[in-house]
Design a protein around this motif. Structure first.
Motif, mmCIF file in Angstrom:
data_model
loop_
_atom_site.group_PDB
_atom_site.id
_atom_site.type_symbol
_atom_site.label_atom_id
_atom_site.label_comp_id
_atom_site.label_asym_id
_atom_site.label_seq_id
_atom_site.Cartn_x
_atom_site.Cartn_y
_atom_site.Cartn_z
ATOM 1 N N TRP A 132 5.743 3.807 -6.169
ATOM 2 C CA TRP A 132 6.270 2.529 -6.680
ATOM 3 C C TRP A 132 5.347 1.399 -6.265
ATOM 4 O O TRP A 132 5.074 1.214 -5.078
ATOM 5 C CB TRP A 132 7.673 2.288 -6.119
ATOM 6 N N LEU A 133 4.872 0.661 -7.260
ATOM 7 C CA LEU A 133 4.022 -0.509 -7.001
ATOM 8 C C LEU A 133 4.757 -1.750 -7.496
ATOM 9 O O LEU A 133 5.549 -1.669 -8.439
ATOM 10 C CB LEU A 133 2.695 -0.393 -7.760
ATOM 11 N N SER A 134 4.455 -2.894 -6.883
ATOM 12 C CA SER A 134 5.097 -4.127 -7.347
ATOM 13 C C SER A 134 4.489 -4.539 -8.689
ATOM 14 O O SER A 134 3.304 -4.307 -8.934
ATOM 15 C CB SER A 134 4.896 -5.244 -6.321
ATOM 16 N N ALA A 135 5.304 -5.156 -9.529
ATOM 17 C CA ALA A 135 4.804 -5.706 -10.798
ATOM 18 C C ALA A 135 4.786 -7.221 -10.672
ATOM 19 O O ALA A 135 5.851 -7.823 -10.602
ATOM 20 C CB ALA A 135 5.712 -5.292 -11.957
ATOM 21 N N PRO A 136 3.608 -7.831 -10.539
ATOM 22 C CA PRO A 136 2.272 -7.241 -10.560
ATOM 23 C C PRO A 136 1.838 -6.865 -9.139
ATOM 24 O O PRO A 136 2.523 -7.173 -8.170
ATOM 25 C CB PRO A 136 1.422 -8.419 -11.054
ATOM 26 N N THR A 137 0.648 -6.237 -9.068
ATOM 27 C CA THR A 137 0.073 -5.943 -7.760
ATOM 28 C C THR A 137 -1.440 -6.082 -7.827
ATOM 29 O O THR A 137 -2.003 -6.378 -8.893
ATOM 30 C CB THR A 137 0.494 -4.544 -7.272
ATOM 31 N N TRP A 138 -2.100 -5.868 -6.700
ATOM 32 C CA TRP A 138 -3.573 -5.819 -6.643
ATOM 33 C C TRP A 138 -4.012 -4.698 -7.599
ATOM 34 O O TRP A 138 -3.499 -3.570 -7.509
ATOM 35 C CB TRP A 138 -3.960 -5.507 -5.194
ATOM 36 N N ALA A 139 -4.917 -5.010 -8.520
ATOM 37 C CA ALA A 139 -5.242 -4.066 -9.597
ATOM 38 C C ALA A 139 -5.700 -2.709 -9.073
ATOM 39 O O ALA A 139 -5.442 -1.659 -9.694
ATOM 40 C CB ALA A 139 -6.302 -4.679 -10.499
ATOM 41 N N ASN A 140 -6.347 -2.710 -7.917
ATOM 42 C CA ASN A 140 -6.893 -1.451 -7.411
ATOM 43 C C ASN A 140 -5.806 -0.453 -7.004
ATOM 44 O O ASN A 140 -6.042 0.756 -6.962
ATOM 45 C CB ASN A 140 -7.818 -1.751 -6.220
ATOM 46 N N HIS A 141 -4.599 -0.937 -6.699
ATOM 47 C CA HIS A 141 -3.526 0.000 -6.323
ATOM 48 C C HIS A 141 -3.292 1.029 -7.437
ATOM 49 O O HIS A 141 -3.191 2.230 -7.179
ATOM 50 C CB HIS A 141 -2.210 -0.751 -6.076
ATOM 51 N N GLU A 142 -3.196 0.515 -8.647
ATOM 52 C CA GLU A 142 -2.877 1.404 -9.767
ATOM 53 C C GLU A 142 -3.990 2.433 -9.970
ATOM 54 O O GLU A 142 -3.756 3.623 -10.163
ATOM 55 C CB GLU A 142 -2.660 0.576 -11.032
ATOM 56 N N LEU A 143 -5.231 1.915 -9.873
ATOM 57 C CA LEU A 143 -6.397 2.784 -10.072
ATOM 58 C C LEU A 143 -6.445 3.874 -8.988
ATOM 59 O O LEU A 143 -6.667 5.063 -9.266
ATOM 60 C CB LEU A 143 -7.637 1.890 -9.993
ATOM 61 N N ILE A 144 -6.213 3.465 -7.763
ATOM 62 C CA ILE A 144 -6.283 4.398 -6.631
ATOM 63 C C ILE A 144 -5.228 5.504 -6.772
ATOM 64 O O ILE A 144 -5.527 6.693 -6.629
ATOM 65 C CB ILE A 144 -6.101 3.628 -5.291
ATOM 66 N N TRP A 145 -3.998 5.127 -7.090
ATOM 67 C CA TRP A 145 -2.934 6.141 -7.174
ATOM 68 C C TRP A 145 -3.105 7.012 -8.416
ATOM 69 O O TRP A 145 -2.806 8.216 -8.373
ATOM 70 C CB TRP A 145 -1.551 5.478 -7.100
ATOM 71 N N ALA A 146 -3.627 6.434 -9.495
ATOM 72 C CA ALA A 146 -3.910 7.251 -10.684
ATOM 73 C C ALA A 146 -5.012 8.260 -10.347
ATOM 74 O O ALA A 146 -4.964 9.421 -10.767
ATOM 75 C CB ALA A 146 -4.326 6.360 -11.840
ATOM 76 N N THR A 147 -5.989 7.833 -9.567
ATOM 77 C CA THR A 147 -7.104 8.713 -9.206
ATOM 78 C C THR A 147 -6.621 9.943 -8.428
ATOM 79 O O THR A 147 -7.181 11.028 -8.568
ATOM 80 C CB THR A 147 -8.139 7.921 -8.352
ATOM 81 N N VAL A 148 -5.593 9.767 -7.601
ATOM 82 C CA VAL A 148 -5.110 10.925 -6.834
ATOM 83 C C VAL A 148 -3.993 11.671 -7.566
ATOM 84 O O VAL A 148 -3.405 12.608 -7.037
ATOM 85 C CB VAL A 148 -4.681 10.531 -5.390
#
Ligand SMILES: Cc1ncc(COP(=O)(O)O)c(C=O)c1O
Length: 421
Positions: A132-148
């Motif tokens: 769960w990430l906040s909407a919005p959040t630091w853009a890299n959070h989404e990228l990092i969790w998608a990567t794993v």
């Protein structure tokens, strides 16, 4: 028979990947030679002349490191990191809130590295069904969790109408949809991009919710000291979660980029707080070994120049005191700039309510400027802002704040400007 090799490149049909907007904006700003250009994009602290601000305490340590010229200063650190640095970094985050026996730490390539190593570690070990990430959040959070490979879900956080934290919606979504073993990423303080943090009472509600539902909190701690000027106040939420009874497991990604101005040196750490049955020294060793394996396969060891500086500052009471005074100065200048911008917009009578600028905290303000307004400000006024309308208050100073306010006033007062831009 195999197919005949052709001369076509393997990458001929490679689809492009989106570029990071903040770094792209910074590149554009650096190429802009306009004398009044203003960089409100990157989260980098500048002084009142718009210049970088190497902290005095950092310069003092660098001088003594250069004089000493320790022949080991270029050595590799151990894979899991410099233990002295880690003990000091841990103390800085947790204070006395967490028994050392529950904590495991590794050194990382700053806060981004800590977020990534942590995400990879949790993906491999607790295998959450979602993060769960906040909407919005630091853009890299989404990228990092998608990567794993962990499915990303968003909890409501920012209410665009009220320009405030929508805590009721956040809790409602988590109550209804989050499940045991899900991970929740929480910004420890100075939420990026909104500048809106939960109150202590709201953190208490979130702690109880995670405890009751078995949600795994992942704190991202990139601005400790920047929100209030006092690192202990900014660590309140983390320390509260670490002291919950019955205790819960959680983790913290820590960065020294902003609070010590060590952006390019990549000093950071990842801390795991364990508890419960089977939380033995052997289990802790296994946590370290698994983290070390991830680090070894990805970048082997962390850089040491920045962590040597952190170690020297945090390991010396006098230098720590001096650092905290400088932190206070940085946080104070940011707060003063919020007030200046707000007052100037009010003085000009700029349409809209701007109180959120002084209500928000930390390095950023989520202004409510729209993407076309942001584009107009860049093209006509050479003011660089993220398309979300987030501005880095640290880029404002007494020499440019009136110019920025006048530009915002111009674009807000005449909506036809952006439609025709
Ligand atoms: C919320 C958040 N987390 C983590 C980071 C990581 O920063 P760094 O990798 O420079 O430590 C940042 C930097 O902008 C951030 O805003």
């Amino acid at each position: 028979m195999g197919s005949v090799p052709t001369s076509a490149s393997h990458f001929a049909a490679l689809p492009t990947a989106p570029r990071d907007e903040i770094f792209a904006l910074l590149g554009e700003f650096r190429r802009d030679t306009h004398p009044q250009r203003v960089n409100l994009g990157a989260g980098v602290y500048c002084d009142n002349d718009g210049e970088p601000f190497p902290l005095d305490v950092v310069r003092t340590v660098e001088k003594s490191m250069n004089e000493k010229a320790d022949p080991h200063r270029h050595d590799y650190t151990p894979i899991e990191g410099d233990q002295e640095f880690l003990a000091l970094a841990r103390k800085f985050v947790f204070g006395d809130a967490c028994d050392e026996s529950r904590l495991t730490s590794v050194q990382t390539v700053s806060g981004s590295g800590a977020n990534h190593v942590g995400a990879r570690f949790l993906a491999n070990t607790i295998r959450p069904r979602r993060v769960w990430l906040s909407a919005p959040t630091w853009a890299n959070h989404e990228l990092i969790w998608a990567t794993v490979g962990v499915p990303v879900h968003f909890y409501p956080y920012y209410n665009a109408e009220t320009r405030a934290l929508d805590f009721a919606a956040m809790v409602e979504t988590l109550e209804k949809e989050a499940e045991a073993n899900d991970v929740i990423v929480l910004h420890a303080c100075a939420h990026n991009p909104t500048g809106l943090d939960p109150t202590k009472e709201q953190w208490i509600v979130l702690g109880e919710l995670c405890q009751r539902k078995g949600i795994f909190p992942f704190f991202d701690n990139a601005y400790q000291g920047f929100a209030s000027g006092d690192p202990s106040i900014d660590a309140w939420a983390i320390r509260h979660f670490a002291q919950l009874q019955p205790p819960i497991e959680m983790c913290v990604a820590q960065s020294f980029s902003k609070n010590l101005g060590l952006y390019g040196h990549r000093a950071g750490a990842f801390h795991v707080v364990a508890t419960g049955e089977g939380c033995t020294p052997a289990a802790k060793d296994a946590v370290t070994a698994n983290l070390a394996q991830i680090i070894r396969s990805e970048y082997s060891v962390s850089p040491r120049y920045g962590s040597d500086i952190v170690k020297a500052v945090l390991g010396n009471k006098d230098l720590t005191r001096k650092w905290q005074a400088e932190l206070h100065t940085m946080a104070g200048r940011i707060i003063a700039m919020r007030v200046c911008l707000y007052e100037e917009l009010r003085r000009l009578g700029t349409p809209g309510s701007w109180t959120h600028i002084i209500d928000q905290i930390g390095m950023f303000s989520y202004t409510g400027l729209t993407p076309p307004e942001v584009t107009y400000l860049k093209e006509k006024f050479h003011i660089y802002i993220h398309s979300s309308g987030r501005i880095s208050i640290a880029g404002l100073n007494t020499k440019n704040v009136k110019y920025v306010a006048a530009a915002i006033h111009a674009v807000r007062s005449d909506p036809s400007l952006v439609t025709s831009a």
